[in-house]
Design a protein around this motif. Sequence first.
Motif, PDB file in Angstrom:
ATOM      1  N   ILE A   1       0.849  -1.193   0.000  1.00  0.00           N
ATOM      2  CA  ILE A   1       0.000   0.000   0.000  1.00  0.00           C
ATOM      3  C   ILE A   1       0.883   1.241   0.000  1.00  0.00           C
ATOM      4  CG2 ILE A   1      -1.923   1.177   1.124  1.00  0.00           C
ATOM      5  CD1 ILE A   1      -2.510  -1.732   0.294  1.00  0.00           C
ATOM      6  N   LYS A   2       0.524   2.217  -0.818  1.00  0.00           N
ATOM      7  CA  LYS A   2       1.211   3.508  -0.853  1.00  0.00           C
ATOM      8  C   LYS A   2       0.323   4.548  -0.185  1.00  0.00           C
ATOM      9  CE  LYS A   2       2.696   7.035  -4.187  1.00  0.00           C
ATOM     10  NZ  LYS A   2       2.777   7.377  -5.627  1.00  0.00           N
ATOM     11  N   ALA A   3       0.881   5.279   0.761  1.00  0.00           N
ATOM     12  CA  ALA A   3       0.096   6.269   1.502  1.00  0.00           C
ATOM     13  C   ALA A   3       0.932   7.532   1.710  1.00  0.00           C
ATOM     14  CB  ALA A   3      -0.346   5.708   2.852  1.00  0.00           C
ATOM     15  N   PRO A   4       0.288   8.697   1.853  1.00  0.00           N
ATOM     16  CA  PRO A   4       1.046   9.942   2.041  1.00  0.00           C
ATOM     17  C   PRO A   4       1.659  10.026   3.434  1.00  0.00           C
ATOM     18  CG  PRO A   4      -1.308  10.371   2.155  1.00  0.00           C
ATOM     19  CD  PRO A   4      -1.164   8.942   1.732  1.00  0.00           C
ATOM     20  N   ASN A   5       2.851  10.602   3.503  1.00  0.00           N
ATOM     21  CA  ASN A   5       3.477  10.848   4.800  1.00  0.00           C
ATOM     22  C   ASN A   5       2.745  11.960   5.532  1.00  0.00           C
ATOM     23  OD1 ASN A   5       5.740   9.033   5.015  1.00  0.00           O
ATOM     24  ND2 ASN A   5       6.721  10.170   3.354  1.00  0.00           N
ATOM     25  N   THR A   6       2.726  11.858   6.843  1.00  0.00           N
ATOM     26  CA  THR A   6       2.137  12.891   7.692  1.00  0.00           C
ATOM     27  C   THR A   6       3.246  13.540   8.509  1.00  0.00           C
ATOM     28  OG1 THR A   6       0.039  11.694   7.856  1.00  0.00           O
ATOM     29  CG2 THR A   6       0.477  13.365   9.530  1.00  0.00           C
ATOM     30  N   HIS A   7       3.283  14.888   8.496  1.00  0.00           N
ATOM     31  CA  HIS A   7       4.320  15.632   9.214  1.00  0.00           C
ATOM     32  C   HIS A   7       3.701  16.318  10.422  1.00  0.00           C
ATOM     33  CE1 HIS A   7       6.879  14.969   5.710  1.00  0.00           C
ATOM     34  NE2 HIS A   7       5.872  15.399   4.966  1.00  0.00           N
TER      35      HIS A   7
ATOM     36  N   PRO B   1       5.656  21.472  15.423  1.00  0.00           N
ATOM     37  CA  PRO B   1       5.867  21.756  16.851  1.00  0.00           C
ATOM     38  C   PRO B   1       4.592  22.145  17.581  1.00  0.00           C
ATOM     39  CG  PRO B   1       7.625  22.733  15.552  1.00  0.00           C
ATOM     40  CD  PRO B   1       6.623  22.216  14.585  1.00  0.00           C
ATOM     41  N   SER B   2       3.656  22.734  16.849  1.00  0.00           N
ATOM     42  CA  SER B   2       2.393  23.146  17.470  1.00  0.00           C
ATOM     43  C   SER B   2       1.499  21.968  17.804  1.00  0.00           C
ATOM     44  CB  SER B   2       1.643  24.100  16.537  1.00  0.00           C
ATOM     45  OG  SER B   2       1.286  23.427  15.336  1.00  0.00           O
ATOM     46  N   GLY B   3       1.836  20.820  17.259  1.00  0.00           N
ATOM     47  CA  GLY B   3       0.990  19.647  17.449  1.00  0.00           C
ATOM     48  C   GLY B   3       0.089  19.382  16.270  1.00  0.00           C
ATOM     49  N   ASN B   4      -0.014  20.360  15.372  1.00  0.00           N
ATOM     50  CA  ASN B   4      -0.819  20.162  14.171  1.00  0.00           C
ATOM     51  C   ASN B   4      -0.108  19.206  13.208  1.00  0.00           C
ATOM     52  OD1 ASN B   4      -2.786  21.975  15.031  1.00  0.00           O
ATOM     53  ND2 ASN B   4      -1.687  23.731  14.172  1.00  0.00           N
ATOM     54  N   SER B   5      -0.891  18.532  12.384  1.00  0.00           N
ATOM     55  CA  SER B   5      -0.339  17.590  11.419  1.00  0.00           C
ATOM     56  C   SER B   5      -0.685  18.019  10.008  1.00  0.00           C
ATOM     57  CB  SER B   5      -0.880  16.172  11.661  1.00  0.00           C
ATOM     58  OG  SER B   5      -0.467  15.697  12.925  1.00  0.00           O
ATOM     59  N   ILE B   6       0.259  17.800   9.109  1.00  0.00           N
ATOM     60  CA  ILE B   6       0.042  18.110   7.700  1.00  0.00           C
ATOM     61  C   ILE B   6       0.243  16.833   6.888  1.00  0.00           C
ATOM     62  CG2 ILE B   6       0.874  19.405   5.693  1.00  0.00           C
ATOM     63  CD1 ILE B   6       1.801  21.582   7.566  1.00  0.00           C
ATOM     64  N   VAL B   7      -0.733  16.523   6.054  1.00  0.00           N
ATOM     65  CA  VAL B   7      -0.619  15.367   5.173  1.00  0.00           C
ATOM     66  C   VAL B   7       0.058  15.816   3.885  1.00  0.00           C
ATOM     67  CG1 VAL B   7      -1.865  13.596   3.877  1.00  0.00           C
ATOM     68  CG2 VAL B   7      -2.669  14.293   6.143  1.00  0.00           C
ATOM     69  N   SER B   8       1.165  15.170   3.549  1.00  0.00           N
ATOM     70  CA  SER B   8       1.952  15.582   2.386  1.00  0.00           C
ATOM     71  C   SER B   8       1.244  15.222   1.095  1.00  0.00           C
ATOM     72  CB  SER B   8       3.320  14.902   2.427  1.00  0.00           C
ATOM     73  OG  SER B   8       4.064  15.217   1.272  1.00  0.00           O
ATOM     74  N   ASP B   9       1.469  16.070   0.069  1.00  0.00           N
ATOM     75  CA  ASP B   9       0.919  15.746  -1.246  1.00  0.00           C
ATOM     76  C   ASP B   9       2.021  15.327  -2.228  1.00  0.00           C
ATOM     77  OD1 ASP B   9       2.185  18.133  -1.617  1.00  0.00           O
ATOM     78  OD2 ASP B   9       0.442  19.230  -2.388  1.00  0.00           O
ATOM     79  N   ASN B  10       3.272  15.258  -1.740  1.00  0.00           N
ATOM     80  CA  ASN B  10       4.349  14.804  -2.639  1.00  0.00           C
ATOM     81  C   ASN B  10       5.360  13.887  -1.965  1.00  0.00           C
ATOM     82  OD1 ASN B  10       5.800  16.534  -1.029  1.00  0.00           O
ATOM     83  ND2 ASN B  10       6.012  18.134  -2.584  1.00  0.00           N
ATOM     84  N   SER B  11       5.064  13.473  -0.736  1.00  0.00           N
ATOM     85  CA  SER B  11       5.944  12.551  -0.018  1.00  0.00           C
ATOM     86  C   SER B  11       5.108  11.371   0.478  1.00  0.00           C
ATOM     87  CB  SER B  11       6.612  13.265   1.169  1.00  0.00           C
ATOM     88  OG  SER B  11       7.332  12.351   1.956  1.00  0.00           O
ATOM     89  N   PHE B  12       5.532  10.157   0.130  1.00  0.00           N
ATOM     90  CA  PHE B  12       4.718   8.979   0.423  1.00  0.00           C
ATOM     91  C   PHE B  12       5.565   7.880   1.058  1.00  0.00           C
ATOM     92  CE2 PHE B  12       2.628  11.375  -2.822  1.00  0.00           C
ATOM     93  CZ  PHE B  12       1.266  11.197  -2.618  1.00  0.00           C
ATOM     94  N   PHE B  13       4.884   6.899   1.624  1.00  0.00           N
ATOM     95  CA  PHE B  13       5.557   5.711   2.140  1.00  0.00           C
ATOM     96  C   PHE B  13       4.783   4.482   1.683  1.00  0.00           C
ATOM     97  CE2 PHE B  13       2.319   6.497   5.294  1.00  0.00           C
ATOM     98  CZ  PHE B  13       1.987   5.257   5.831  1.00  0.00           C
TER      99      PHE B  13
END
Length: 347
Positions: A51-57, A60-72
Amino acid sequence: MAHNLNFNSRTGEYSFFSVKEKAWHGLGKIVEDYPTSAEALKFAGLDYDVIKAPNTHTLPSGNSIVSDNSFFTYRSDNEAILGDKVGKDYQVVQNREAFSFFDSIVGNGEGIMYETAGALGNGERIFITAKLPGYIRVGNGDDVTEKYIFLTTSHDGSGSIMAAFTPIRIVCQNTLNASLRNASNVVRIKHTSGATDRFADAHKIMGLANTLTDQLGDIFNHWTTVRITDQEVRKLIQLALSPNKETTDLIRKGLEDEMSTVFKNSVNDAFAYAMTSDTQQMETTKGTLFGAYNAVTGYFQNVRKYADGQAKLQSIVLGGTAQQKSQSAFELCTSYDKNGAGIFMPN
């Protein structure tokens, strides 16, 4: 773990199977009969999806961003991470599609004999070897070479899908990696858009195998009629194993004393194999150009020591040292056939 075979903690088994012969430190499943592709997939522990899925970053604030060009990528069965730096254009090719590739070569798998398959690491790299119908017969027919196609692919973004035609001489089990001028014995497909479609088109590989089989059979049979002296065999081995231009120049000038001890030891081992191995005393190999070629390929397959099974696989099949030197031996033998011992003289 020197063998680097994947151990699936969920099933408690190593991801490898082989027909009849034990390999890879005796691990994995040994079966008596050649399996179907579906059976081989299961025997080798390759019956999982990737399965290919986007990386989540996480910031420091605790918020998360789902990447649109980095996957695992990860396995569906045990959720093991296979690659964490996969680009957005990376296309997964499933293990079952790899087996479908083999089946399509001769039509619904008829005639294909799956001999080994397995996974390395966490399952990020897989490999499959399958025997094709027919043989290359040399001399009076007792010296037989079987035809194989080897395939490997990665699920971590580190490499292409690679399929290679690899003849294996039965009497000594050495791999004959010979690329002819009008054909390559390797095809590579990148994990990008359309990879699955290109992967499914197996006609190129099958045409490649048939072309190489016919041409190699003619060449090898001719080489059994070309005589070569022991001294010339040693010189050919030296040139084939030469690690650099400087050593090649010393060989052609006959300055053996100036060569490295490591190199001279390798040459001695290969020459001893050429002179004493039972497989080198056959009518097709003793004192022939075919025997000289087999002295190099047989050295890497049967004499040279490797750190582990994966290192041997890399060297012999995946474009490593053994494959490169075997190709050098093939080219040297071709040149000797045309020009005689003059190829050993300084340019």
